[in-house]
Every structure is written in structure tokens, then in C-alpha cells.
Design an enzyme around this catalytic site. Sequence first.
Site, PDB file in Angstrom:
ATOM      1  N   ASP A  47      -3.016  -1.820  10.162  1.00  0.00           N
ATOM      2  CA  ASP A  47      -2.904  -1.928   8.663  1.00  0.00           C
ATOM      3  C   ASP A  47      -3.214  -3.221   8.071  1.00  0.00           C
ATOM      4  O   ASP A  47      -3.007  -3.181   6.828  1.00  0.00           O
ATOM      5  CB  ASP A  47      -1.383  -1.572   8.254  1.00  0.00           C
ATOM      6  CG  ASP A  47      -1.382  -0.174   8.160  1.00  0.00           C
ATOM      7  OD1 ASP A  47      -2.127   0.569   8.632  1.00  0.00           O
ATOM      8  OD2 ASP A  47       0.173   0.400   8.282  1.00  0.00           O
TER       9      ASP A  47
ATOM     10  N   LYS B  93       0.636  -1.201  -0.119  1.00  0.00           N
ATOM     11  CA  LYS B  93      -0.020  -0.024   0.246  1.00  0.00           C
ATOM     12  C   LYS B  93       0.791   1.335  -0.123  1.00  0.00           C
ATOM     13  O   LYS B  93       1.899   1.064   0.472  1.00  0.00           O
ATOM     14  CB  LYS B  93      -0.824  -0.035   1.273  1.00  0.00           C
ATOM     15  CG  LYS B  93      -0.232   0.112   2.711  1.00  0.00           C
ATOM     16  CD  LYS B  93       0.240   1.500   3.081  1.00  0.00           C
ATOM     17  CE  LYS B  93       0.941   1.479   4.446  1.00  0.00           C
ATOM     18  NZ  LYS B  93       1.564   2.487   4.623  1.00  0.00           N
TER      19      LYS B  93
END
Length: 313
Positions: free
Chosen positions: A150, A14
Site C-alpha cells: 500500500d 486512503k
Amino acid sequence: MTANTAVTVRVPAKVNLQLAVGPAREDGYHDLVNVFHAVSLFDEVTVSEARPRAEREFVRLSVAGDLGSHTDLVPLDDTNLAARAARLVARECVQAGPVDIHLNKRIPVAGGMAGGSADAAAALVACDTLWGAGLAEDALLSMAAQLGSDVAFPLVGATAVGTGRGELLTPVENAGRYQWVFALSGEGLSTAAVFAEYDRLRPDAPEPRSDDRLMAALAAGDARQLGAALSNDLERAALSLRPDLAETLGVGRAAGALGAIVSGSGPTCAFLAEDEDAAEAVATALEKSGACERAVRAYGDVAGATVIRREGA
């Protein structure tokens, strides 16, 4: 039905298009507005059945990698998030047995691109598939939240806003496909150290808020607007700990990047390019400058954790 004996899941890195960080909470976390964007740097995580062994060896880990991914920094014990993910799924599945987990890494280690979290998300999906647990998405997302802030995002991929600690996800409309260059560092940077430095530098941090300009740019698929709207509240702290990253950002900007930002807690720096040719020019300039260990290209957004291979008995 043939039973699975090994399952391989591909999972993306990401980049944070926006990372707005509030003040430290009593539990030590920070409230965030975190716009996640999945990009085409992938780890592959293979979970295989293993022979019965002691409970303390329920999970065995191995790792390989390329792109100078510093796999020597990956823990191979129960502190690894992928191992913890396997144990969480096992608690919900009577068919669970000992497993070997192999991490084939292309996401930089300790690079601010959530590689460890991505591996955990992949392990959740791989174990669920291997053992035929049939866990609902909500159950997997709940496990992901237990593992870390996350971990939920790599399960779903694409582009999403994370709030709370980052684990509460809302999909974001994205009309474009964007070209990225990532400048990889030869040295990792501790997320905990960066947050501690942020708290030192910003004791009066305001509550985080979403950026309307960024959302408009994504909805329009406008790379130039998106580049101008990129923001990361942790960047100042990362640069305080690693002043050399300022040179890296400057090289990419001078080479024509539409936007340049430290990715998450760093030290990876992310550059948005107008098109593939522009991305190649930015990557070439970064590598020639010596301001990074390596520059790699990717595009986004991409799908989240995906089963790409099954082996059966």
C-alpha cells in the site's frame, strides 16, 4: 542554495472503493484489484537532521496524534515503515546522515486506512528532499513497492487502481468530489489476521476483476452510483473477527449513507454521503449511537504526499 535541515510532508489516508482479493499465492501475498481513493485525513511527517550517532541509531522516531489515533500502537524501532523508508533512500544518497522522524498522526492506527504506509511514503519524499537526492518518481515508487503493497499509492494520491499486490498503479478518471464519514474503532484489527480469515472463509476465491459499474460511476462523478458500487472482499472476514462492526455499518446506512463499507482490512468503517449536510447527519448518528469511538468527516479525492514545510540552515 540554503540546505534543508528539516522537511515536513503531508500525506493522505486512503479508502478502498473496491477491494477484490484473489487466492493466496505461493509467496503468501494475494493478487488484488484495489481501487484506492485518497481522502482528507492527513498525517504530517517531519524528517530532521540529527547529530552523528551509531549506525543502529541512524533513525530515531517519535509520534504524536489526535482523534484517538492510538499512537501507543505505533512501533518506534526499525520495524516502522517510515524508518525503513529513510534507510532505503539513504542507500541512494551520499549526503545522507542521521535523522529524527516525527509522525504527527490523524490517520487511524491499525484502522484499514494505510496510515503506516502513508507515513512510509511521506518519509521517502521527505528524505529525498532533505538530502537533495533528486530521485525520480519511478525510483520512489520502486522503493515504495519494496516496503509494502500500500506504500506506492500515498505517493501519488487521487484515485487509482492497484494490481499485483496493489503496488502497480494506474490512475483512474474521477469527475466528482465526494463526502465521506469514517467511524473509528477503539480497537485495531490486524491486516494479517483478516487475510488469514479471508483465506479460511474463501479457499476457492476467484481471480480478482475490476468492476465496470464502479469505473462508470467515477467517470460520471455520480455519488449515488458510486455508493451502490462500493465493494470489499475482506469485509466478511473483518466482520467474522469483529461482529460489532455490522452494527456500525447499519447505523450509517439507517442515517442515509449512500454506501457503507469496511475500509480495507478494517476496523474503520467508511460511509459515502450525498453532500456535506448528509455527511454531518451520518456522523452525528454514529456518534450518538455509541457504535464507534468517534466519527470523522473527510472529502476525496486529494493529492498524494506533498512537501508543506522546509527549514534551512
